[in-house]
Scaffold this active site. Structure first.
Site, mmCIF file in Angstrom:
data_model
loop_
_atom_site.group_PDB
_atom_site.id
_atom_site.type_symbol
_atom_site.label_atom_id
_atom_site.label_comp_id
_atom_site.label_asym_id
_atom_site.label_seq_id
_atom_site.Cartn_x
_atom_site.Cartn_y
_atom_site.Cartn_z
ATOM 1 N N CYS A 2 0.785 -1.235 0.000
ATOM 2 C CA CYS A 2 0.000 0.000 0.000
ATOM 3 C C CYS A 2 0.817 1.286 0.000
ATOM 4 C CB CYS A 2 -0.919 0.006 1.204
ATOM 5 S SG CYS A 2 -1.992 -1.426 1.325
ATOM 6 N N ARG A 27 5.115 -0.232 -5.997
ATOM 7 C CA ARG A 27 4.926 -1.009 -4.780
ATOM 8 C C ARG A 27 3.908 -2.125 -4.965
ATOM 9 N NH1 ARG A 27 6.566 1.774 0.078
ATOM 10 N NH2 ARG A 27 4.855 0.839 1.235
ATOM 11 N N TRP A 75 -3.317 -2.608 -1.607
ATOM 12 C CA TRP A 75 -3.080 -4.017 -1.913
ATOM 13 C C TRP A 75 -3.979 -4.796 -0.975
ATOM 14 C CZ3 TRP A 75 -1.177 -8.697 0.005
ATOM 15 C CH2 TRP A 75 -0.703 -9.615 -0.943
ATOM 16 N N ASN A 101 -1.951 1.543 5.944
ATOM 17 C CA ASN A 101 -1.118 0.429 5.503
ATOM 18 C C ASN A 101 -0.870 -0.460 6.706
ATOM 19 O OD1 ASN A 101 0.587 -1.315 4.196
ATOM 20 N ND2 ASN A 101 2.294 0.115 4.004
ATOM 21 N N GLY A 102 -1.117 -1.740 6.567
ATOM 22 C CA GLY A 102 -0.920 -2.668 7.678
ATOM 23 C C GLY A 102 -2.169 -3.487 7.900
ATOM 24 N N GLU A 487 17.380 -17.969 -7.281
ATOM 25 C CA GLU A 487 17.110 -16.612 -7.748
ATOM 26 C C GLU A 487 16.567 -16.617 -9.170
ATOM 27 O OE1 GLU A 487 16.958 -12.402 -8.014
ATOM 28 O OE2 GLU A 487 16.834 -13.865 -6.381
ATOM 29 N N LYS A 491 12.903 -15.100 -10.224
ATOM 30 C CA LYS A 491 12.707 -14.083 -11.254
ATOM 31 C C LYS A 491 11.716 -14.564 -12.309
ATOM 32 C CE LYS A 491 15.079 -10.670 -9.878
ATOM 33 N NZ LYS A 491 14.688 -11.077 -8.520
ATOM 34 N N GLU A 494 8.191 -14.575 -10.769
ATOM 35 C CA GLU A 494 7.751 -13.236 -10.391
ATOM 36 C C GLU A 494 7.152 -12.472 -11.567
ATOM 37 O OE1 GLU A 494 10.226 -10.991 -6.962
ATOM 38 O OE2 GLU A 494 11.432 -11.626 -8.663
ATOM 39 N N HIS A 510 16.476 -37.290 -6.095
ATOM 40 C CA HIS A 510 15.635 -37.549 -4.933
ATOM 41 C C HIS A 510 14.215 -37.043 -5.153
ATOM 42 C CE1 HIS A 510 18.928 -38.883 -2.230
ATOM 43 N NE2 HIS A 510 19.644 -38.127 -3.062
ATOM 44 N N LYS A 609 6.639 -4.054 -4.194
ATOM 45 C CA LYS A 609 8.082 -3.832 -4.076
ATOM 46 C C LYS A 609 8.552 -4.048 -2.651
ATOM 47 C CE LYS A 609 12.135 -2.534 -5.630
ATOM 48 N NZ LYS A 609 12.894 -3.488 -6.444
#
Length: 614
Positions: A2, A27, A75, A101-102, A487, A491, A494, A510, A609
């Site tokens: 947010c 964000r 959000w 926000n929260g 990573e 990416k 995402e 395995h 973000k």
């Protein structure tokens, strides 16, 4: 998550608020809204689900008038992403306007109490409790500032909110509780601005002040007061932020992420600047001198991070154990804080928190602080909460990163972690002068080597054409290559929305090998290093089962080129430096695959973000 913006001054507020919200789009959000007013006028509130452009279109070219107001990009947590649930929210009278926000953890009980007292709610959000509670206190004669203090003591959880009321025209109050998204404010000639992040403010002022948990800012036009929740005043000098406006524009690049990938030679150069002595090739990190002076009493180091920062933490452990010979571990911040870890003065905690405001990492850092552990944090922004909790800070110097998926902050984190390991190894006598000079000489060359990788992007376009219809992807690596496999997979999922997994290649037999067939693309990280031959065996196992293999390999490795379907090469460097170069192909492959699939690269769905709520 947010985004919050507030303004009080002598200019029309709506254009400033909308411009600020546009700079906070990175964000991540699913609705947007503003509320503005002037002295003696009623409040105009507008909010829409979807992109900020939906909100702007709703004005039909005529902005609401008012010289103070607040704005928000939401959000969704409690209640879906609808017009009704978008912020700002008001009380029954429409006099108290709040953005938040929260998570108000006790909102159900608070809501029930308010309903019993006759309050009517119009949304499904936890936020709406706040303006109703403030209305109750102001009916009793309290000022907005006093009411905000009382409300802050009643709500539970990590939260940040900004409020204004038409009963006190021009006044805006911002509060930060716990480690929810930050509140930062600054003054300019035109007025006072509050925001949840730096970009909106930096268009107006470079001198800013960050709120700590349990602090409040009260602003009206040209006056600002910082105080604690008990009402006591706080005297804190603003922090001057160095900002290049060019870095906030895409320029010739289609997306911010592409721009930021290409900025890595510069951001890495900045991360290295003044930190390697030109005379004797030694590390110069005066910012961690306190922790370095206590190395004899430290018997282990814990590296903490989330997402990309966790993968950096994994590499930090490798480098620190290899170079400084200190026992290390890494952990996911959100898990670390709940497992009752053993900490004390003999433990050094190194957190990687690019934004400085990631809620789980901040909570883990607070736990470490309360346990008496010494702390170093790696952060991109001075003055943020992580830099205030830690004993010492290594700034990443990456510049503002707009794209949600980290790129240049990741490689700058790796540079900082490698330098920290070399510094500690030198101080402990586990790194001799010749090897130190070899490592640092190569480290200084990395920006130029990254630049050379960026010169050949056509191959990623070709691969993206092949991968755009895939639904799954497997990334394999060993040793220092395993964090890079993690990573690379992160990416890919995402920004391209392709399901991807990063696995240690030795673990393949395995379980994951059962997934391998001609429809599963596999990326193998196999530069020349001590585990390259073992990776060759893993690649052969995949190829024997019909798997399509893309290899990231060292230039000139014809053996791998003959074995795999596609090869991406990186310049030849030592094993220690390989991961930093491998990062670039991981980013470019994900970027071009996402672009080919038409994904929203800079603002991937459901992502933000900075994760400021648990």
């Amino acid at each position: 998550m947010c985004g919050i913006i507030g303004y009080s001054g002598n200019r029309q507020a709506a254009p400033i608020l909308l411009d600020g919200l546009a700079s906070l789009e990175y964000r991540g959000y699913d609705s947007a809204g503003v509320g503005v007013a002037s002295v003696g006028s009623s409040t105009h509130i507008a909010k829409r689900s979807g992109k900020l452009s939906n909100l702007i279109s709703s004005f039909n070219g005529s902005m609401p008038e008012g010289v103070f107001g607040i704005g928000h990009t939401r959000w969704a947590t409690h209640g879906g992403p609808t017009d009704c649930n978008a912020h700002p929210h008001t009380d029954c009278t429409g006099d108290v306007i709040v953005v938040h926000n929260g998570i108000v953890e006790n909102y159900r009980s608070l809501r029930n109490e308010l309903i019993e007292r006759g309050h009517e709610f119009s949304s499904q959000t936890d936020t709406e409790c706040v303006p109703h509670m403030i209305e109750d206190y102001m009916r009793q004669g309290w000022t907005l500032e006093e009411a905000a203090r009382f409300v802050s003591q009643k709500i539970k959880g990590a939260n940040a909110f900004v409020i204004f009321t038409t009963r006190e025209p021009g006044r805006i109050v911002g509060v930060r509780l716990g480690n929810a998204g930050g509140i930062v404010f600054g003054q300019s000639e035109d007025g006072v601005m509050l925001s949840s992040d730096l970009p909106p403010l930096l268009r107006h002022t470079r001198d800013v002040t960050f709120l700590n948990s349990g602090e409040m800012v009260t602003a009206d036009a040209m006056d600002v007061k910082l105080s604690a929740l008990d009402g006591s005043g706080i005297d804190r000098n603003p922090t001057r932020i160095i900002y290049d406006a060019v870095s906030a524009a895409k320029g010739e690049h289609r997306h911010f992420m592409h721009k930021e990938i290409h900025e890595q030679p510069l951001s890495m150069t900045n991360a290295l600047a003044t930190r390697i002595s030109q005379q004797d090739l030694s590390v110069n990190l005066p910012e961690v001198a306190g922790a370095a002076s206590m190395l004899d009493s430290i018997n282990r180091i814990v590296f903490l991070g989330m997402g990309t920062s966790l993968h950096a933490a994994m590499l930090g452990r490798h480098w620190m154990e290899n170079i400084a010979k200190i026992p290390c571990e890494y952990d996911n911040s959100s898990e670390f804080r709940y497992r009752n870890p053993v900490l004390g003065p003999d433990t050094l905690v190194v957190s990687i928190c690019q934004s400085g405001e990631t809620v789980d990492t901040l909570a883990a850092m607070e736990l470490a602080r309360d346990s008496g552990a010494r702390q170093i944090t790696l952060c991109n922004y001075i003055g943020t909460q992580a830099t205030r909790i830690a004993d010492e800070t290594i700034l990443l110097r990456a510049g503002i990163e707009i794209g949600v998926a980290a790129s240049k902050t990741f490689t700058s984190s790796l540079i900082a972690l490698l330098l920290l390991a070399v510094d500690f190894g030198t101080r402990r006598g586990t790194l001799d002068a010749d090897r130190r000079r070899e490592i640092l000489s190569e480290t200084r060359s990395l920006p130029d080597l990254v630049d050379s990788i960026l010169e050949n992007e056509d191959q990623y376009i070709e691969l993206a054409n092949m991968l755009e219809r895939q639904s799954d992807f497997l990334f394999l690596g060993r040793g220092l290559g395993f964090p890079m496999a993690m990573e690379g997979a992160l990416k890919m999922k995402e920004i391209s929305y392709i399901h991807a997994e990063g696995y240690p290649a030795g673990e393949m037999k395995h379980g994951p090998i059962s997934l391998v067939d001609e429809n599963l693309p596999v990326l193998a990280i196999a530069p020349r290093d001590s585990l390259r031959d073992k990776m060759m065996s893993n690649i052969s196992e995949v190829r024997a089962r019909g798997g399509q293999v893309i290899a990231v390999a060292t230039e000139g490795d014809s053996e791998i080129a003959d074995l795999v379907n596609h090869v991406i090469t990186i310049p030849a460097v030592s094993e220690i430096s390989n991961p930093i170069l491998v990062a670039i192909p991981m980013q470019l492959l994900a970027y071009y695959t996402a672009a080919q699939r038409g994904c929203d690269i800079d603002q991937p769905r459901n992502l933000a973000k900075t994760v400021t709520v648990e």
